[in-house]
Design a protein around this motif. Structure first.
Motif, mmCIF file in Angstrom:
data_model
loop_
_atom_site.group_PDB
_atom_site.id
_atom_site.type_symbol
_atom_site.label_atom_id
_atom_site.label_comp_id
_atom_site.label_asym_id
_atom_site.label_seq_id
_atom_site.Cartn_x
_atom_site.Cartn_y
_atom_site.Cartn_z
ATOM 1 N N LEU A 183 -52.612 -49.229 47.026
ATOM 2 C CA LEU A 183 -51.825 -48.804 48.151
ATOM 3 C C LEU A 183 -51.703 -50.498 49.447
ATOM 4 O O LEU A 183 -50.156 -50.259 49.743
ATOM 5 C CB LEU A 183 -52.063 -48.160 48.878
ATOM 6 C CG LEU A 183 -51.788 -46.540 48.362
ATOM 7 C CD1 LEU A 183 -53.024 -45.251 49.242
ATOM 8 C CD2 LEU A 183 -50.945 -46.050 47.426
ATOM 9 N N GLN A 184 -52.429 -50.739 49.419
ATOM 10 C CA GLN A 184 -52.363 -52.712 50.817
ATOM 11 C C GLN A 184 -51.110 -52.571 49.524
ATOM 12 O O GLN A 184 -50.268 -53.357 50.324
ATOM 13 C CB GLN A 184 -53.417 -53.021 50.610
ATOM 14 C CG GLN A 184 -54.532 -52.451 51.641
ATOM 15 C CD GLN A 184 -53.804 -52.586 53.631
ATOM 16 O OE1 GLN A 184 -53.447 -52.679 53.514
ATOM 17 N NE2 GLN A 184 -54.970 -51.026 53.603
ATOM 18 N N TYR A 185 -51.404 -53.400 48.918
ATOM 19 C CA TYR A 185 -50.316 -54.454 47.400
ATOM 20 C C TYR A 185 -49.138 -54.000 47.852
ATOM 21 O O TYR A 185 -47.331 -54.468 47.514
ATOM 22 C CB TYR A 185 -50.804 -54.768 45.950
ATOM 23 C CG TYR A 185 -50.006 -55.620 46.010
ATOM 24 C CD1 TYR A 185 -49.807 -56.965 45.730
ATOM 25 C CD2 TYR A 185 -49.117 -54.958 44.520
ATOM 26 C CE1 TYR A 185 -49.322 -58.243 45.148
ATOM 27 C CE2 TYR A 185 -48.105 -55.929 43.497
ATOM 28 C CZ TYR A 185 -48.513 -57.391 44.750
ATOM 29 O OH TYR A 185 -47.957 -58.521 44.104
ATOM 30 N N LYS A 212 -55.553 -46.890 56.878
ATOM 31 C CA LYS A 212 -55.178 -45.690 55.538
ATOM 32 C C LYS A 212 -54.290 -44.434 56.091
ATOM 33 O O LYS A 212 -53.599 -44.348 55.237
ATOM 34 C CB LYS A 212 -57.078 -44.962 55.450
ATOM 35 C CG LYS A 212 -56.540 -43.531 54.722
ATOM 36 C CD LYS A 212 -58.185 -43.468 53.977
ATOM 37 C CE LYS A 212 -58.181 -41.927 52.976
ATOM 38 N NZ LYS A 212 -59.271 -41.101 52.825
ATOM 39 N N LYS A 213 -54.504 -44.216 57.253
ATOM 40 C CA LYS A 213 -53.045 -43.692 58.136
ATOM 41 C C LYS A 213 -52.058 -43.707 57.988
ATOM 42 O O LYS A 213 -51.070 -43.030 57.940
ATOM 43 C CB LYS A 213 -53.807 -43.458 59.693
ATOM 44 C CG LYS A 213 -53.208 -42.041 59.931
ATOM 45 C CD LYS A 213 -52.961 -40.599 59.369
ATOM 46 C CE LYS A 213 -52.279 -39.572 60.261
ATOM 47 N NZ LYS A 213 -52.853 -38.708 59.424
ATOM 48 N N GLU A 214 -52.005 -45.302 57.762
ATOM 49 C CA GLU A 214 -50.349 -45.172 57.164
ATOM 50 C C GLU A 214 -49.878 -45.492 56.511
ATOM 51 O O GLU A 214 -48.607 -45.873 56.050
ATOM 52 C CB GLU A 214 -50.243 -47.287 58.544
ATOM 53 C CG GLU A 214 -50.598 -48.053 59.784
ATOM 54 C CD GLU A 214 -50.392 -49.027 60.146
ATOM 55 O OE1 GLU A 214 -49.199 -50.243 60.978
ATOM 56 O OE2 GLU A 214 -51.370 -49.870 59.311
ATOM 57 N N LEU A 215 -51.095 -45.637 55.793
ATOM 58 C CA LEU A 215 -50.524 -45.804 53.794
ATOM 59 C C LEU A 215 -50.215 -44.473 53.573
ATOM 60 O O LEU A 215 -49.339 -43.777 53.088
ATOM 61 C CB LEU A 215 -51.789 -46.189 53.077
ATOM 62 C CG LEU A 215 -52.020 -47.890 53.488
ATOM 63 C CD1 LEU A 215 -52.733 -47.998 52.886
ATOM 64 C CD2 LEU A 215 -50.452 -48.778 53.210
ATOM 65 N N GLU A 216 -50.435 -43.120 54.108
ATOM 66 C CA GLU A 216 -50.841 -42.454 54.217
ATOM 67 C C GLU A 216 -49.386 -41.356 54.491
ATOM 68 O O GLU A 216 -48.476 -41.146 53.913
ATOM 69 C CB GLU A 216 -52.203 -40.938 54.330
ATOM 70 C CG GLU A 216 -53.250 -41.775 53.313
ATOM 71 C CD GLU A 216 -54.596 -40.794 54.563
ATOM 72 O OE1 GLU A 216 -54.609 -40.402 55.096
ATOM 73 O OE2 GLU A 216 -55.505 -40.405 53.644
#
Length: 376
Positions: A183-185, A212-216
């Motif tokens: 997800l970072q990528y 993780k919250k930003e990605l979610e």
């Protein structure tokens, strides 16, 4: 695989190694309002004048009526059998195969159809090749028209200095598909795609680290946006393993979940708080199912056509590379969140089965995206 036909470039590679059978109890195709071709109209006007309607979007045409105006086809019997099967329109006969005309003719397969995921039935490659052979005259007529649209697009991009060849874009993206699990990528791609400079796909995830919250939240917003619809008919439908027609519509801060009956009437199934849907990661064999799907999207001409549509819609101010890579990263996030939503309501995980169900819930919407080419 490509067909060698004089004056016609045809790609059938998406059909290779696949079989197709129709699970009649599914009925998903009967939720797509079938267009009636001009040569088919006289039959329906004579025999079923009350069961056809006139449509103005996306163009003026005749279509089969729907039960309750937004439900399944009027000709679908309670046992989910077609009552006019021998006389069904060409649109119905062709599903789940889609013929796309862009710079070439390409056959794409609707992966929301359960009949394409098994190991039994007809050889999809043979069926697709026969469809092309049956419509050579029409394809030879329409392909030059779509090619002209593509040429205009390329010329406009080159004039604006934003062009990059589709072959190079696909090659570069394919090399990075294994990284799309991260997800970072994906977040890094989305950030780069919004820059004013022409982007290159990053080599890895080095650089800013997203929480993780930003990605979610990013995945949730992408997924919820794809569930926004003007009406029930245009809302995403997922035919589950029990052959229930699940309808999802995002409204305010909730997702309305309902099950459509064979009569077209919706029965509420619950409300879902999207913030409580955990973003899952594919696991086990589900990883390969996810990566294979991204490879399919990367090979589809309609995917490239959607990126071209975005560039055209933005007035050629965006680089084609940014539009394409950003669109593909968004699609990856979207299918992961849709799969997580389906897994959430069924208490599944994203193993091979769970990931497949997510794609079944998503792919029809992907194929409905606007494009500068045309599905015939």
């Amino acid at each position: 695989m490509s067909l060698s036909i004089p004056n016609l470039d045809v790609d059938l590679s998406e059909l290779e190694g696949k079989k197709f059978t129709c699970y009649e109890e599914c009925g998903l195709c009967c939720l797509c309002q079938a267009e009636v071709l001009p040569e088919e109209v006289p039959f329906f006007k004579k025999n079923y004048p009350k069961n056809i309607v006139q449509k103005t979007e996306p163009h003026r045409h005749t279509a089969l009526a729907l039960k309750n105006k937004e439900g399944p086809c009027i000709f679908l019997a309670p046992n989910r059998r077609c009552t006019i099967y021998q006389n069904r329109p060409h649109y119905c006969r062709q599903f789940p195969f889609h013929i796309y005309a862009g710079e070439r003719v390409q056959m794409e397969l609707d992966l929301s159809c359960r009949g394409v995921w098994g190991n039994s039935g007809e050889d999809a490659l043979v069926v697709g090749a026969n469809m092309v052979s049956d419509h050579l005259e029409e394809l030879r007529e329409y392909l030059p028209q779509s090619q002209a649209v593509y040429r205009d697009f390329v010329n406009n991009c080159k004039e604006a200095g934003t062009y990059k060849s589709p072959e190079l874009l696909r090659k570069k993206f394919k090399e990075k598909i294994p990284l799309m699990m991260n997800l970072q990528y994906l977040a890094k791609i989305l950030d780069l795609s919004s820059d004013d400079e022409e982007m290159e796909l990053p080599e890895g995830v080095e650089g800013r680290e997203y929480s993780k919250k930003e990605l979610e939240i990013s995945a949730m917003e992408t997924g919820v946006e794809s569930l926004i619809a003007e009406d029930i008919y245009s809302a995403p439908v997922y035919c589950d393993p029990r052959n229930r027609w699940n309808v999802f519509m995002a409204e305010d801060d909730e997702i309305e979940w309902a099950v459509m009956g064979d009569d077209g009437v919706l029965t509420p199934a619950g409300k879902i708080d999207p913030q409580k849907v955990p973003l899952l990661a594919p696991e086990g064999d589900g990883i390969q199912v996810f990566l294979d799907y991204l490879n399919t999207l990367n090979n589809r001409d309609s995917s490239m056509g959607y990126a071209y549509y975005l560039v055209d819609d933005y007035g050629y101010e965006d680089y084609v590379a940014n539009a394409y890579y950003g669109m593909m990263a968004t699609a990856a996030l979207d299918v992961l969140w849709r799969a997580s939503l389906i897994a959430h309501i069924n208490e599944w995980k994203l193993d091979a089965s769970g990931m497949r169900e997510g794609i079944i819930a998503y792919d029809m919407d992907r194929l409905d995206a606007p494009t500068i080419g045309a599905f015939l």
